[in-house]
Design a protein around this motif. Structure first.
Motif, PDB file in Angstrom:
ATOM      1  N   LYS A 399       0.828  -1.206   0.000  1.00 36.76           N
ATOM      2  CA  LYS A 399       0.000   0.000   0.000  1.00 36.76           C
ATOM      3  C   LYS A 399       0.860   1.254   0.000  1.00 36.76           C
ATOM      4  O   LYS A 399       0.551   2.236  -0.689  1.00 36.76           O
ATOM      5  CB  LYS A 399      -0.924   0.005   1.215  1.00 36.76           C
ATOM      6  CG  LYS A 399      -1.933   1.155   1.214  1.00 36.76           C
ATOM      7  CD  LYS A 399      -2.890   1.040   2.375  1.00 36.76           C
ATOM      8  CE  LYS A 399      -4.006   2.066   2.245  1.00 36.76           C
ATOM      9  NZ  LYS A 399      -3.495   3.452   2.202  1.00 36.76           N
ATOM     10  N   ILE A 509      -4.102  -7.662  -7.527  1.00 36.49           N
ATOM     11  CA  ILE A 509      -5.527  -7.334  -7.682  1.00 36.49           C
ATOM     12  C   ILE A 509      -6.380  -8.214  -6.778  1.00 36.49           C
ATOM     13  O   ILE A 509      -7.303  -7.737  -6.100  1.00 36.49           O
ATOM     14  CB  ILE A 509      -5.941  -7.486  -9.153  1.00 36.49           C
ATOM     15  CG1 ILE A 509      -5.271  -6.392 -10.001  1.00 36.49           C
ATOM     16  CG2 ILE A 509      -7.453  -7.437  -9.311  1.00 36.49           C
ATOM     17  CD1 ILE A 509      -5.451  -6.579 -11.491  1.00 36.49           C
ATOM     18  N   LEU A 510      -6.070  -9.505  -6.727  1.00 37.83           N
ATOM     19  CA  LEU A 510      -6.856 -10.411  -5.887  1.00 37.83           C
ATOM     20  C   LEU A 510      -6.642 -10.133  -4.403  1.00 37.83           C
ATOM     21  O   LEU A 510      -7.546 -10.358  -3.587  1.00 37.83           O
ATOM     22  CB  LEU A 510      -6.496 -11.861  -6.205  1.00 37.83           C
ATOM     23  CG  LEU A 510      -6.965 -12.359  -7.573  1.00 37.83           C
ATOM     24  CD1 LEU A 510      -6.404 -13.747  -7.849  1.00 37.83           C
ATOM     25  CD2 LEU A 510      -8.493 -12.382  -7.648  1.00 37.83           C
ATOM     26  N   ASP A 512      -6.362  -7.196  -3.147  1.00 36.20           N
ATOM     27  CA  ASP A 512      -7.241  -6.061  -2.855  1.00 36.20           C
ATOM     28  C   ASP A 512      -8.712  -6.405  -3.045  1.00 36.20           C
ATOM     29  O   ASP A 512      -9.586  -5.834  -2.372  1.00 36.20           O
ATOM     30  CB  ASP A 512      -6.889  -4.870  -3.756  1.00 36.20           C
ATOM     31  CG  ASP A 512      -5.569  -4.239  -3.393  1.00 36.20           C
ATOM     32  OD1 ASP A 512      -5.014  -3.510  -4.236  1.00 36.20           O
ATOM     33  OD2 ASP A 512      -5.086  -4.473  -2.268  1.00 36.20           O
ATOM     34  N   SER A 513      -9.015  -7.302  -3.981  1.00 32.90           N
ATOM     35  CA  SER A 513     -10.413  -7.616  -4.319  1.00 32.90           C
ATOM     36  C   SER A 513     -10.594  -9.134  -4.395  1.00 32.90           C
ATOM     37  O   SER A 513     -10.748  -9.702  -5.477  1.00 32.90           O
ATOM     38  CB  SER A 513     -10.796  -6.965  -5.653  1.00 32.90           C
ATOM     39  OG  SER A 513     -10.570  -5.579  -5.630  1.00 32.90           O
ATOM     40  N   PRO A 514     -10.572  -9.824  -3.241  1.00 34.26           N
ATOM     41  CA  PRO A 514     -10.755 -11.280  -3.277  1.00 34.26           C
ATOM     42  C   PRO A 514     -12.161 -11.633  -3.747  1.00 34.26           C
ATOM     43  O   PRO A 514     -13.107 -10.854  -3.584  1.00 34.26           O
ATOM     44  CB  PRO A 514     -10.529 -11.694  -1.816  1.00 34.26           C
ATOM     45  CG  PRO A 514     -10.807 -10.461  -1.018  1.00 34.26           C
ATOM     46  CD  PRO A 514     -10.397  -9.303  -1.882  1.00 34.26           C
ATOM     47  N   LEU A 516     -13.005 -12.280  -6.954  1.00 37.53           N
ATOM     48  CA  LEU A 516     -13.267 -12.003  -8.361  1.00 37.53           C
ATOM     49  C   LEU A 516     -13.287 -13.306  -9.155  1.00 37.53           C
ATOM     50  O   LEU A 516     -12.522 -14.231  -8.870  1.00 37.53           O
ATOM     51  CB  LEU A 516     -12.182 -11.089  -8.944  1.00 37.53           C
ATOM     52  CG  LEU A 516     -12.128  -9.635  -8.468  1.00 37.53           C
ATOM     53  CD1 LEU A 516     -10.939  -8.942  -9.113  1.00 37.53           C
ATOM     54  CD2 LEU A 516     -13.406  -8.900  -8.790  1.00 37.53           C
ATOM     55  N   LEU A 521     -11.283 -10.661 -13.263  1.00 45.67           N
ATOM     56  CA  LEU A 521      -9.860 -10.487 -13.024  1.00 45.67           C
ATOM     57  C   LEU A 521      -9.139 -10.056 -14.298  1.00 45.67           C
ATOM     58  O   LEU A 521      -8.326  -9.121 -14.281  1.00 45.67           O
ATOM     59  CB  LEU A 521      -9.264 -11.797 -12.502  1.00 45.67           C
ATOM     60  CG  LEU A 521      -7.736 -11.824 -12.328  1.00 45.67           C
ATOM     61  CD1 LEU A 521      -7.272 -10.750 -11.366  1.00 45.67           C
ATOM     62  CD2 LEU A 521      -7.287 -13.207 -11.861  1.00 45.67           C
ATOM     63  N   ARG A 524      -9.886  -6.478 -15.080  1.00 47.28           N
ATOM     64  CA  ARG A 524      -9.120  -5.566 -14.230  1.00 47.28           C
ATOM     65  C   ARG A 524      -7.680  -5.432 -14.732  1.00 47.28           C
ATOM     66  O   ARG A 524      -7.099  -4.344 -14.716  1.00 47.28           O
ATOM     67  CB  ARG A 524      -9.100  -6.089 -12.799  1.00 47.28           C
ATOM     68  CG  ARG A 524     -10.417  -5.975 -12.058  1.00 47.28           C
ATOM     69  CD  ARG A 524     -10.614  -4.591 -11.440  1.00 47.28           C
ATOM     70  NE  ARG A 524     -11.756  -4.590 -10.549  1.00 47.28           N
ATOM     71  CZ  ARG A 524     -11.671  -4.784  -9.231  1.00 47.28           C
ATOM     72  NH1 ARG A 524     -10.506  -5.007  -8.674  1.00 47.28           N
ATOM     73  NH2 ARG A 524     -12.751  -4.751  -8.488  1.00 47.28           N
TER      74      ARG A 524
END
Length: 642
Positions: A399, A509-510, A512-514, A516, A521, A524
């Motif tokens: 982050k 990405i996963l 941050d956004s599990p 998907l 995916l 994104r």
């Protein structure tokens, strides 16, 4: 109607005349100038010259002469205000509305320029006279020679607070003007005004046109105020807009000398004296965005090179904190081919001591040679305490990196920074291996076979595709398997293309956004970096061959693979890599063996035993890819299709 002279000065300072002219006339380097055939009259040999240092062009054939504004007026047939507005738009300045008041302001500033120049002459005379002996002795102890004293117009402000005001009054300047120029102060209790600088070694500060606009002063007595004192902001001077030494550095910078930003006035002088003539310094404050842009504007613009001044900081904790603040200021203003590099000095040293050391300045050259690109220093800042071991710590590191990148205004640079830093993040936090590509990687696809038992359909195997591409493709289309296999795949050689980058970005990405699914995916990923589209298309084809179709039945219809089948492909990739790596390690160990080395021999025996075990497993895997095992272990005609 006229414009404020300060605005016009700033406009000229932000422009490199050669860039303005070069967009309309083909220029050639001619020493410190540029030359071309004159655009204002016909000629066969060049007699038109552009001088960035002095800010004017001149044609020795027709006599054409002027600055950037005049060039646009004559070349593009523009009115004065049209030329100003066009140039101001190029550098992001807002043009003030001309007014009669602006004319009065111009006259006032002209008078202040003349007053400050008179003060500089006075200080120079004082340094050379009897009153300046202590200042001269100090300069001698610091190793500053007479040539540098003259080059930087050093001076001395006497301890008598009335002497400067008496000189200025004799030359026709008022006390109010001296106060406005920051050279005098009037006490609140109504007493007479006194000089702002007293008993100090004086360092004149010039604007880009070489006009003295302010001063810095170093105290010489043991008591008497702060060590360094700088002019306050005035109508002529804003400390965040200028750099000390830029006037002296301009010619060298135009010739391609390395720009070096140091902290102090004497550091700048010492570097110039020892041949590092691109040295400058901020004026008692941290380096500002405007000062960085000013440096960029005077450095040669090249399409094949990055203009990146080296900014030097002390190697202690305070220096590192200052470097972090500078990075935070510079990231938002990065431009294509424009950046900075960061150099940390050895603890307890400064540029002055390094260039005057016994090694003849080689230590300073080593510091400058080791300056790190901004992106590398950003990573070093974020990981100064080491790489976190826990998932929460790694998430915090990621982050911090992405938050820093988000401040970059230029979209392309921002995307490239994110890509490079996430590459490094996933490589180092997942302990990626550094083995080189070698033999042993299997590339054969699942093998089908003849008729199966029990009336089962006859399978035609899919066309072979590389297992590594198929493995990443399966993870992209089935993110539910990501946590189980991604870290293992990240630790092996996935090729020289963008396959590994896709894997790392997908993991970010996963994280941050599990939850998907595969389509979301991939969408994104494309939005994150459109440049990944070719790699994603290759992976889609690999998935169709290996992960989306396990085979075809006797009627030619595709048979969907089970989740177990997909897992087996992923495990197979890992087994192939383990075997290839072991073979390499055995070869390396054998090369190091010497006769009678029992320890090395025992280690080699263990490697050979492990290799034999893995080869047996690999044989079993390949056997299961024959028809009966293939059908029974992997094919489920719909009941277990993922």
């Amino acid at each position: 109607m006229s414009l404020p002279p300060r605005f016009l000065d700033e406009l000229r300072q932000r422009l490199a005349l050669s860039e303005v002219v070069g967009r309309r006339v083909r220029l050639q380097r001619a020493g410190r100038e540029y030359k071309a055939c004159c655009p204002f009259h016909k000629e066969k040999s060049p007699s038109f010259y552009v001088n960035d240092d002095k800010g004017f062009y001149h044609c020795f054939g027709c006599g054409a002469h002027g600055d950037a504004i005049a060039f646009l007026m004559n070349h593009d047939n523009l009115e004065f205000m049209e030329a100003v507005e066009r140039l101001a738009g190029e550098v992001g300045l807002e043009v003030p509305k001309p007014s009669p008041r602006a004319r009065q302001e111009a006259e006032r500033q002209k008078g202040l320029h003349e007053l400050v120049e008179a003060a500089a002459r006075f200080f120079s005379e004082q340094l050379a006279g009897p009153a300046g002996r202590q200042a001269r002795d100090y300069l001698a102890r610091r190793g500053v020679d007479e040539a540098m004293v003259a080059r930087f117009r050093l001076g001395y402000a006497p301890g008598d607070g009335k002497a400067l005001l008496a000189r200025l009054k004799a030359e026709g300047f008022s006390e109010d003007q001296a106060i406005e120029a920051g050279l005098a102060r009037r006490p609140d209790d109504g007493r007479a005004a006194y000089a702002f600088f007293r008993d100090r070694l004086m360092f004149p500060v010039s604007d880009r046109r070489g006009r003295v606009v302010a001063f810095g002063g170093r105290i010489l007595s043991a008591e008497g105020g702060p060590k360094y004192l700088n002019s306050p902001d005035t109508p002529l001077f804003h400390k965040g807009d200028l750099l000390y030494g830029l006037t002296q550095a301009l010619s060298s910078l135009r010739d391609g000398a390395r720009a070096v930003v140091v902290e102090g006035y004497l550091d700048v002088i010492a570097l110039h004296q020892h041949g590092i003539e691109g040295a400058v310094a901020p004026l008692g404050t941290a380096l500002t965005e405007r000062q960085v842009k000013l440096l960029w504007s005077v450095m040669p613009a090249r399409e094949d090179a990055v203009s990146a001044p080296v900014v030097c900081f002390d190697g202690d904790e305070a220096g590192r904190r200052a470097a972090e603040r500078m990075v935070a200021r510079v990231l938002p203003i990065l431009e294509p081919n424009r950046s900075v590099r960061v150099a940390l000095l050895p603890p307890g040293e400064d540029p002055d001591t390094l260039v005057r050391g016994r090694d003849g300045g080689r230590s300073m050259e080593a510091v400058l040679g080791q300056a790190r690109p901004l992106i590398d220093f950003l990573w070093a800042m974020a990981t100064e305490a080491g790489l976190p071991e826990t998932p929460e710590g790694r998430a915090g590191l990621r982050k911090r990196l992405t938050d820093a990148c988000d401040t970059i205004a230029d979209k392309t640079i921002r995307q490239l920074y994110v890509g490079r830093l996430l590459d490094r993040f996933y490589q180092e936090t997942r302990q990626a291996g550094d083995w080189k590509r070698g033999g042993g990687r299997g590339t054969q696809g699942p093998r089908g076979a003849g008729p199966g038992a029990g009336g089962a359909p006859t399978l035609t195997p899919p066309r072979p595709a590389s297992r590594d591409a198929a493995a990443v493709a399966i993870l992209l289309h089935h993110p539910e398997l990501f946590d189980e296999f991604a870290e293992s795949l990240d630790a092996i050689d996935l090729g020289e293309d963008e396959t590994l980058a896709v894997l790392r970005y997908a993991g970010g990405i996963l994280a941050d956004s599990p939850g998907l699914d595969g389509d979301a995916l991939i969408d994104r990923l494309i939005r994150f970096d459109p440049g990944l589209a070719p790699a994603l298309e290759r992976l889609r084809r690999a998935y169709t061959l290996h992960g989306g179709v396990a085979g075809r039945d006797s009627e030619g219809d595709a048979v969907a693979p089970s989740t177990a089948y997909r897992r087996e492909i992923l495990r197979d990739v890992l087994r192939h890599e383990q075997i290839a790596r072991l073979r390499r390690e055995i070869g390396e160990e054998a090369a190091r063996l010497s006769d009678g080395n029992d320890v090395a021999g025992a280690r080699l025996a263990r490697y050979q035993t492990e290799l034999a075990r893995l080869l047996d497993e690999q044989s079993a895997v390949l056997a299961r890819l024959d028809a009966d095992a293939f059908r029974e272990a992997r094919i489920d005609t719909g009941r277990d299709a993922a």
